[in-house]
Scaffold this motif. Structure first.
Motif, PDB file in Angstrom:
ATOM      1  N   GLY A  32      -8.362   9.821  -3.303  1.00 20.08           N
ATOM      2  CA  GLY A  32      -7.918  10.377  -2.034  1.00 20.08           C
ATOM      3  C   GLY A  32      -8.728   9.853  -0.855  1.00 20.08           C
ATOM      4  O   GLY A  32      -8.177   9.523   0.197  1.00 20.08           O
ATOM      5  N   THR A  33     -10.033   9.750  -1.038  1.00 17.94           N
ATOM      6  CA  THR A  33     -10.887   9.252   0.040  1.00 17.94           C
ATOM      7  C   THR A  33     -10.622   7.782   0.320  1.00 17.94           C
ATOM      8  O   THR A  33     -10.548   7.358   1.483  1.00 17.94           O
ATOM      9  N   GLU A  34     -10.444   6.977  -0.725  1.00 18.15           N
ATOM     10  CA  GLU A  34     -10.140   5.554  -0.548  1.00 18.15           C
ATOM     11  C   GLU A  34      -8.815   5.376   0.190  1.00 18.15           C
ATOM     12  O   GLU A  34      -8.679   4.497   1.045  1.00 18.15           O
ATOM     13  N   THR A  35      -7.850   6.237  -0.134  1.00 20.75           N
ATOM     14  CA  THR A  35      -6.545   6.160   0.526  1.00 20.75           C
ATOM     15  C   THR A  35      -6.670   6.472   2.013  1.00 20.75           C
ATOM     16  O   THR A  35      -6.128   5.754   2.857  1.00 20.75           O
ATOM     17  N   ARG A  36      -7.386   7.531   2.363  1.00 21.57           N
ATOM     18  CA  ARG A  36      -7.557   7.894   3.773  1.00 21.57           C
ATOM     19  C   ARG A  36      -8.305   6.803   4.537  1.00 21.57           C
ATOM     20  O   ARG A  36      -7.966   6.486   5.676  1.00 21.57           O
ATOM     21  N   PHE A  69       0.847  -1.193   0.000  1.00 22.97           N
ATOM     22  CA  PHE A  69       0.000   0.000   0.000  1.00 22.97           C
ATOM     23  C   PHE A  69       0.881   1.241   0.000  1.00 22.97           C
ATOM     24  O   PHE A  69       1.553   1.546   0.978  1.00 22.97           O
ATOM     25  N   ASP A  70       0.898   1.960  -1.127  1.00 23.96           N
ATOM     26  CA  ASP A  70       1.675   3.189  -1.268  1.00 23.96           C
ATOM     27  C   ASP A  70       0.761   4.357  -0.918  1.00 23.96           C
ATOM     28  O   ASP A  70      -0.024   4.820  -1.752  1.00 23.96           O
ATOM     29  N   THR A  71       0.856   4.827   0.328  1.00 23.49           N
ATOM     30  CA  THR A  71      -0.061   5.864   0.801  1.00 23.49           C
ATOM     31  C   THR A  71       0.216   7.214   0.154  1.00 23.49           C
ATOM     32  O   THR A  71      -0.701   8.006  -0.060  1.00 23.49           O
ATOM     33  N   LYS A 129     -16.320  10.461  10.915  1.00 22.55           N
ATOM     34  CA  LYS A 129     -15.745  11.681  11.485  1.00 22.55           C
ATOM     35  C   LYS A 129     -14.408  12.013  10.840  1.00 22.55           C
ATOM     36  O   LYS A 129     -14.172  13.142  10.419  1.00 22.55           O
ATOM     37  N   GLU A 130     -13.519  11.025  10.749  1.00 21.85           N
ATOM     38  CA  GLU A 130     -12.169  11.276  10.247  1.00 21.85           C
ATOM     39  C   GLU A 130     -12.128  11.511   8.743  1.00 21.85           C
ATOM     40  O   GLU A 130     -11.246  12.213   8.252  1.00 21.85           O
ATOM     41  N   ILE A 131     -13.075  10.926   8.015  1.00 21.78           N
ATOM     42  CA  ILE A 131     -13.039  11.066   6.555  1.00 21.78           C
ATOM     43  C   ILE A 131     -13.804  12.295   6.077  1.00 21.78           C
ATOM     44  O   ILE A 131     -13.336  13.032   5.212  1.00 21.78           O
ATOM     45  N   TRP A 132     -14.976  12.543   6.663  1.00 17.39           N
ATOM     46  CA  TRP A 132     -15.839  13.577   6.097  1.00 17.39           C
ATOM     47  C   TRP A 132     -16.087  14.798   6.973  1.00 17.39           C
ATOM     48  O   TRP A 132     -16.413  15.857   6.455  1.00 17.39           O
TER      49      TRP A 132
END
Length: 251
Positions: A180-184, A162-164, A204-207
């Motif tokens: 970007g959202t899938e990565t987070r 997984f290359d963040t 909470k952390e994503i949106w």
């Protein structure tokens, strides 16, 4: 843990059927991982995998890894990991190794052992010098020496790399792009593998920072991630009813 290292290397090379043979103790605090068939491996994946798995053992601080060709015993690749970062030697991580029949020797230095008294450090010096020789021979004059910091954004999940930073998954030599959202979202799961992550925490952390939370958005992105991870049958994101989700990584 040593068998798991071999298992993950085989999965990354696309081999999910051949065996990791029984671990062999070849000297005091030194063990050998043997394989049934030939395989290829990416050095950075091997380095990251040993770091991640051996870090779970509080009694292990430093160790030296040698990858040997089973046919003649020659060293194909090697590196040294130390709790003191300045003593680490990791060379040529960007060069994928050819398919061959390999053995992996791992010499551990248990925590609390006097290295001079037990001969661990002295016994490793010839090999460390050899690794240094490979390192400097592999770098052309005027070229910057390899910096392991560039790989700090790499996370191994089963056979997945997984290359963040670049938002990519490398699964069995296939590269899959992430949004970007899938990565987070995957990064949250990757930091707590095989643990339940609350649905409210993910939302909470994503949106929340974006000022909006859409109830079904999470389910949609979970579904997309599942599809992108399905090339590795050992990984799955499962629903924990009334709680959240869990990234399950099975040996």
């Amino acid at each position: 843990m040593l068998r798991r290292i071999g298992h993950e290397l085989l999965l990354l090379s696309g081999d999910s059927t051949s065996r990791v043979l029984p671990i062999k103790k070849i000297a005091e605090n030194e063990y050998q991982i043997r394989f049934e068939k030939e395989f290829t491996f990416d050095p950075i994946f091997l380095v990251n995998t040993t770091k991640r798995l051996l870090a779970k053992d509080p009694l292990v601080n430093d160790y030296v890894v040698k990858v040997l060709n089973a046919s003649d015993g020659s060293v194909a690749y090697g590196y040294a990991i130390s709790k003191n970062k300045k003593d680490e030697i990791i060379a040529c991580v960007g060069r994928k190794q050819p398919r061959a029949h390999y053995m992996i020797n791992i010499k551990l230095k248990p925590a609390g052992i006097n290295t001079v008294k037990n001969g661990y450090l002295l016994g490793s010096l010839p090999f460390l010098a050899f690794v240094g020789f490979i390192f400097f021979r592999s770098v052309k004059p005027g070229r910057a020496l390899p910096n392991d910091d560039q790989h700090k954004d790499m996370i191994t999940l089963g056979s997945v790399l997984f290359d963040t930073k670049n938002r990519k998954l490398n699964i069995n030599e296939k590269v899959i792009e992430l949004t970007g959202t899938e990565t987070r979202l995957l990064l949250i799961f990757a930091r707590s593998p095989n643990e339940t992550v609350e649905r409210s925490r993910l939302q909470k952390e994503i949106w929340e920072d974006e000022g909006v939370i859409v109830g079904r958005s999470l389910d949609m992105f979970i579904s997309k991630l599942r599809k992108k991870l399905e090339l590795d049958p050992t990984i799955n994101i499962v629903v924990i009813r009334s709680r959240g989700y869990r990234l399950e990584i099975n040996a």
